[in-house]
Structure formats: C-alpha cells, structure tokens
Design an enzyme around this catalytic site. Structure first.
Site, mmCIF file in Angstrom:
data_model
loop_
_atom_site.group_PDB
_atom_site.id
_atom_site.type_symbol
_atom_site.label_atom_id
_atom_site.label_comp_id
_atom_site.label_asym_id
_atom_site.label_seq_id
_atom_site.Cartn_x
_atom_site.Cartn_y
_atom_site.Cartn_z
ATOM 1 N N GLU A 148 0.829 -1.210 0.000
ATOM 2 C CA GLU A 148 0.000 0.000 0.000
ATOM 3 C C GLU A 148 0.865 1.264 0.000
ATOM 4 O OE1 GLU A 148 -2.739 -0.757 3.297
ATOM 5 O OE2 GLU A 148 -4.096 -1.714 1.866
ATOM 6 N N ASP A 184 -8.466 -8.963 3.539
ATOM 7 C CA ASP A 184 -8.226 -7.928 4.553
ATOM 8 C C ASP A 184 -9.332 -7.872 5.601
ATOM 9 O OD1 ASP A 184 -7.123 -5.809 5.866
ATOM 10 O OD2 ASP A 184 -7.551 -4.315 4.337
ATOM 11 N N GLU A 200 -12.739 -2.767 11.735
ATOM 12 C CA GLU A 200 -12.737 -1.934 10.531
ATOM 13 C C GLU A 200 -13.861 -2.298 9.556
ATOM 14 O OE1 GLU A 200 -8.978 -1.949 8.505
ATOM 15 O OE2 GLU A 200 -9.736 -0.775 6.822
HETATM 16 C C1 GCU Z 1 -6.128 -2.204 5.787
HETATM 17 C C2 GCU Z 1 -6.449 -0.874 6.400
HETATM 18 C C3 GCU Z 1 -5.278 0.058 6.359
HETATM 19 C C4 GCU Z 1 -4.048 -0.626 6.934
HETATM 20 C C5 GCU Z 1 -3.805 -1.929 6.223
HETATM 21 C C6 GCU Z 1 -2.684 -2.743 6.807
HETATM 22 O O1 GCU Z 1 -6.003 -2.091 4.415
HETATM 23 O O2 GCU Z 1 -7.541 -0.305 5.741
HETATM 24 O O3 GCU Z 1 -5.611 1.190 7.104
HETATM 25 O O4 GCU Z 1 -2.949 0.193 6.828
HETATM 26 O O5 GCU Z 1 -4.938 -2.726 6.302
HETATM 27 O O6 GCU Z 1 -2.980 -3.735 7.465
HETATM 28 O O7 GCU Z 1 -1.530 -2.417 6.638
#
Ligand code: GCU
Length: 667
Positions: A274, A353, A381
């Site tokens: 990400e 996730d 979440e």
């Molecule tokens: C999810 C979440 C993010 C987080 C990511 C992770 O995608 O929405 O906020 O950073 O998980 O586990 O790194």
C-alpha cells in the site's frame, strides 16, 4: 459514572456473600513472597487492590513463612518461563511461576476466579500459554489519531509528542497483562515522516519511558519502522538492503536504539505494501530486505517482524487475471526457508483484509521453514467499526480450528501458529488493537469483550467462545442469571447477525470507499484495490478455481483445494469467494443464492431488533451510563442494518429481476 466503564473487566465489585468472603479471607489473609521485583510488585498491588475492593481487606505481605494460613508466592526455576501453578487449601497454598511475569498472570487468574465467585478451596491448576508471543499492534500516529481507530484519539501521542498522561498507558498495560498479552508495538505500521524518528534521539528517551511502563507488566515493546529510514532520516540516497551504506546505517541505528532501550523487542515492518517503501524498489526480494535488518538486530536479540500484506494496490479492474487473494502466497512461498532465525512473517488471517468472512490464508500451512505470526484485527474496521455489536471470538475460533492438512489431517492453524508443527523458534499471534482515549477504551462497551477475548483465546486457543464470553460477562456485569442469560444471547450470534445483513456468502467489501463504513455495493467495483464482486444480471462471485478462474484454490493443500474447487463441495458461506454462480444456484441449504440474500438480510435486521429488546431488559442490572452507551449504539446499528438490508436487497433485485418468494418490501 465513567469509572465503571473505564475499569472494563477489572471491576472488582464488592462481594456480599458472607461464606465466600470468609473463604477468601481464610485462604489469602497473608501472602508470603519469596522474590521481589517490579513485576511482582505489580502483582502484589493488584492482589491488594482487588481484595480490598471485593472483600474489604488488604492481605498482609510477609517475607518469611510463618505457621499460619497463607499463600506462598515464588519463582520456580524448573518451570517454563510463563508457566504457573496455583494450589490452594487451608493448610498451605502456593502460587509458583516460572518467572515474575508468570506470577503476575497467576495473580490475575486468581482475581478472575474471585470476581466470578468461583470456589477456591482445593483449587489446583497448571497453566502454560499455547502461544509464546501474544502481541498487540497499535495503529497510532503521532499526530494523535489512530488509523482505523474507533474509540477516540491515541492514548500514546498528541500533537507529535508523547502523551503526558502516563497513567493512561499504565492502566492499558495493566489491562493487557490481565489477559496475558506480552508484547506490543506502539506506532502504526504505516510509518510516516515524524514516526520515522522514533528510532532516533528525538524520541528514544520517551520510547524508553514507555517501554519501562510496559515492562512492569511483563510486556515487551516493539516499534514499527519505515523501510526508507536510511533516506528519510539517514540522508542517504538509497534504502537498498544490499548497499553497504544502508547496512551500516541500520547497524548504527540498532546499536544506538539498544543502548537507550535495552529491552526493546524489535522492529515491525510493512514494506512494499500500500505505497510503503520496500526492497522491491531496488530489485531485491523480501528475504533480502528482512535479513538485512535482522543482521543489524541480531547482536541485541532483536526480532524483525515482517508483514505479508503485500499485493498490487494499483490493479486495473479490467484485468481479470490478477487476483489479490493470491498475492501474499505468491510473494512469500518461494522465499520459504530463506529468512534469518530472528525474522518472523506476520500473516493476516485471510488472504484479503479482515472481512466478515474469508477463507484462511493458505500461507499458514504453506510455509514450513519460516517463523510466522498470525494477525487478527480487534478493531472492527469491516465489522461495524465498534458502532455495531459484534463478538469476534467465534470468527477467530474458526480460523484457529481450520485444518490446513499441511502434515495430514489435523494440522490446524492453532497448532501451526503455536510453532509446534514446524518447530519454529519464534511464533505467536498478533492483533490490531481496538482502544483509544474514550473513557471506556473501546467506544462500544461490548467491544471490550473482543480485547479481553483476544488475550484469553491466544493464551489458550482451546477455550470456547462461550467460555470466554461467560467469564467476561461475570467480571464486567456481575453474576446475576438474567444478566448472564441475556448477554450470552446478545453476544453469541452477533457475528452471524452482522454477516446476515452485510455482504453475503464470503464475497466481502461492498462498503464505502476509504472509511469502509456502511453499504456501497459498487464502491470498490471499478477501483484499483483488487476487491470485486462481478455482479451482473445473471449472477455474482469471483471464480478463483484452477479450472476456469484465477487458480487461487491451488495454494491450498490437496484436501482443501478440492473442497473449494468444486461448487458442489465448497461451503455455502464461502461460495462467492471461490465461485461465480447464477442467482438461481441452489445452496446446500436448499435455497437459491438470491433467496438466501433476501432472507438473511431481512433476518439480520430482525436479529438486531431482538438484540435491542434483550439489552432493554438489562437496564435495571447495571449502571445507567453503560446501559445508555450501548443502547445508543444499538439504535444506530439498527438504522445502519436497515440501510444495508435495503440497499443490498434492492441492488440484487434490480440486477436479477427475481422477486422475493415472500413478497417483502424491496425497493
Ligand atoms: C487495511 C487498512 C489500512 C491498513 C492496512 C494494513 O487495508 O484499511 O488502514 O494500513 O490494512 O494492514 O496495513
């Protein structure tokens, strides 16, 4: 009264029953402690405080055995480090632990039993945690916010400084140790500019102070680091793990960090995930990336926890060959056996996730020569963000009991993550915390149960979800049979209820973009994140078979491969995760997919209504504050559940043109 909410499961309410009070006073009037240090001091504080609150006296603490009834507390070097035994009888009682930490756990165990008014005379127990590392990850940022935090702001930071309220951190450490947590990271896995400096003198002194607080409760502190720190704080032009300058940078960092914080557990790393930096930028793989850090940490006994949440988040939705579910396995399986001994891979429970329903990540059971942690998310979440009442332990139980068949039948996830199956030298379970600076820690009072249950479950994965809920209810709300009955009926089906009114049959997502709350069926359908349902007028679901789909099923061992590969054998609740089927496809339940969608969505809302009635009936059994807090959230949950029901039902009715057999209102 906010204090009641704040105390969570450590209520220590006065016990009025005279014979029970006498029993406790008789057994625990004097405590003889052979060893003293700060962890044992915390244990003694707790015992005094708890007994004072519940029975109205503080036990005398002495150093030498005297010939009167007493509890002897001592470290027994022949025990495993975290093992303890408790033997209570009117002549001589003993609490022995393999370490001071084990003694602390033993004391909390005793207090847990007293809160539940369990009979203590004749008690004889032996406890050894199943998982060596039992960890919490805070996703706190130094600006004071918490990523995916649903319970206020950070208790650790405010305005880019460490919070001045040390008491709050102390109280948190105490809560965590009461359920056996022994490790924590205190900053978000997404390490931004300021947090990159946590490993420098700008903040290290305060990291040390924070570490000291946790250490008193037997908890080891870890930090999340920025893989690009050599550039961001080191002034280098690269973070290439094979670059000698980069390697020297990390060696210096490790040396200095351990000078200031000798008890640090190690680093947690989210790399190439990400948009976070990582070794891919330099054409290196994750083993090269992790091992470089591991070498730097090795002289100090530091660990490197490396996350496997690595996938392409810039996918083209038109591309039907890329499957996000495959990513972790595709990236890490080829590296099995190439990580150093002090590296451990952190694997989310599912391949996507933290959705309401996912299969178990095939990396667990896949990796045979690599240390691994299983990662859960206590923060809800995708499960109602602590505004919806959802008890998560039943979900985690399914994960832990899942049979991977890695070494034949019976190779369950809980066996693997405990390190037993592949003889790992580091093993354990990790979860994303659900607390913030709200006066009740978790926003939703019932979400305290998920934090409590997490600790209890990973200490002993053989506990049932019922057992855990029951002990939490008694400690948090008392022993009245009505309270127990109604609360059990509220919490036990709550995960299934949430699943009923949200995304069906394992498909996941269908939430609003970014904040992930509330229904939005096509919210992620044309996005780059790899999260699609592919609904058209004929049907929906993702074909992940080897025969006609993405081949994800091939990542499992044979038994699970064929289970998931065939529509006929694939479990209903995961059908749309593995297959694209017509709306008229008949489930094992005998219903068609479309009728299942309608039925579960109407049912889910009714279940919330019934939850509310039960909660209503509890009003005279607890303080007004906690009752009202939960009630407000339930009111909201009901509205939001209706929103989910109506949007999902209407969407699929319009897509499919198939009417509800029962003619209920669909828009
Ligand atoms: C999810 C979440 C993010 C987080 C990511 C992770 O995608 O929405 O906020 O950073 O998980 O586990 O790194």
């Amino acid at each position: 009264d906010q204090l009641t909410s704040y105390r969570a499961w450590l209520q220590y309410n006065p016990i009025n029953q005279q014979d029970y009070r006498e029993e406790i006073m008789h057994l625990l009037s004097t405590i003889c402690v052979k060893d003293r240090n700060e962890v044992i001091d915390r244990a003694l504080d707790e015992l005094s405080f708890g007994l004072d609150q519940m029975i109205g006296y503080k036990p005398a603490v002495v150093r030498n055995e005297e010939d009167r009834s007493m509890l002897i507390i001592m470290i027994d070097p022949t025990y495993k480090a975290e093992m303890y035994t408790i033997n209570l009888n009117s002549e001589k009682s003993m609490l022995r632990g393999g370490s001071s930490r084990a003694i602390l756990y033993g004391v909390f165990h005793l207090l847990r039993l007293i809160q539940q008014q369990s009979k203590l005379t004749g008690l004889s127990i032996k406890e050894v945690p199943k998982n060596a590392i039992r960890m919490i990850n805070q996703w706190d940022d130094m600006n004071g916010s918490v990523e995916r935090g649903y319970a206020g702001e950070s208790i650790f930071y405010k305005d880019y400084q460490f919070s001045k309220d040390r008491q709050r951190i102390y109280d948190y450490a105490r809560l965590l140790s009461s359920v056996g947590i022994n490790a924590i990271t205190i900053n978000n896995v997404n390490v931004h500019q300021i947090e990159s400096k946590l490993i420098t003198d700008t903040y290290l002194a305060e990291v040390k102070q924070t570490s000291d607080i946790f250490n008193q409760f037997g908890i080891t502190l870890f930090l999340s680091i920025n893989y690009a720190a050599p550039i961001e704080i080191g002034g280098l032009d690269s973070a290439d793990p094979l670059d000698p300058k980069v390697r020297a940078f990390w060696k210096d960092i490790a040396q200095h960090v351990y000078e200031v914080v000798p008890n640090l557990g190690g680093f947690l790393v989210k790399a190439d995930s990400e948009n976070r930096p990582g070794p891919f930028t330099y054409g290196r793989n994750h083993a090269e990336g992790a091992n470089m850090l591991a070498e730097a940490m090795e002289p100090y006994g530091g660990k490197v926890i490396w996350r496997c949440f690595v996938y392409n988040c810039k996918q083209d939705w038109r591309d039907r060959t890329t499957d996000r579910a495959r990513a972790a396995y595709d990236h890490f399986m080829p590296l099995d056996g190439s990580f150093n001994d002090n590296v451990v891979l952190q694997i989310k429970n599912g391949p996507m996730d933290f959705q309401v329903r996912e299969p178990v990540s095939p990396l667990i059971g896949g990796l045979e020569k690599t240390n691994q942690f299983l990662e859960f998310q206590i923060a809800q979440e995708y499960l109602g963000q602590q505004r919806h009442l959802v008890y998560l332990i039943p979900q985690w139980k399914e994960v832990l009991e899942f049979d991977t068949f890695a070494k034949g039948e019976g190779t369950t996830v809980k066996q693997i993550v405990s390190g037993d199956v592949f003889d790992n030298n580091i093993s354990g379970i990790v979860a994303v915390s659900n607390i913030g600076n709200d006066y009740n820690w978790t926003g939703h009072t019932i979400a305290q149960l998920n934090l409590y249950g997490y600790g209890r479950l990973i200490w002993n994965p053989d506990l049932t979800a019922e057992e855990i809920a029951l002990e939490w209810i008694k400690q948090t709300f008392g022993n009245h049979p009505t309270v127990i009955k109604l609360l059990m009926e509220i919490v036990m089906p709550s995960w299934e209820t949430y699943e009923n009114y949200t995304s069906p049959l394992g498909i996941g997502w269908m939430v609003n973009v970014n904040h992930h709350y509330g229904p939005n069926i096509d919210g992620y359908e044309y996005m780059a994140w790899g999260t699609y349902h592919f609904a058209d007028r004929n049907g929906l679901g993702v074909d992940r078979t080897q025969e006609t789909g993405t081949g994800y099923t091939s990542q499992y061992h044979q038994e699970n491969q064929s289970l998931y590969e065939q529509v006929e054998t694939c479990p209903d609740e995961l059908l749309l995760f593995f297959h694209h089927v017509p709306y008229t496809h008949k489930l094992k339940s005998g219903k068609t997919v479309i009728q299942h969608i309608y039925d579960t969505h109407f049912q889910g809302v009714e279940q919330v209504q019934s939850m509310m009635e039960k909660w209503e009936a509890l009003s005279s059994f607890m303080d007004a504050k906690r009752h009202q807090d939960v009630q407000e959230r339930l009111n909201h949950q009901l509205e939001n559940a209706k929103e989910w029901r109506d949007i999902i039902n209407t969407y699929f009715y319009r897509k499919s043109g198939i009417a509800d057999r029962h003619n209920r209102t669909i828009y």
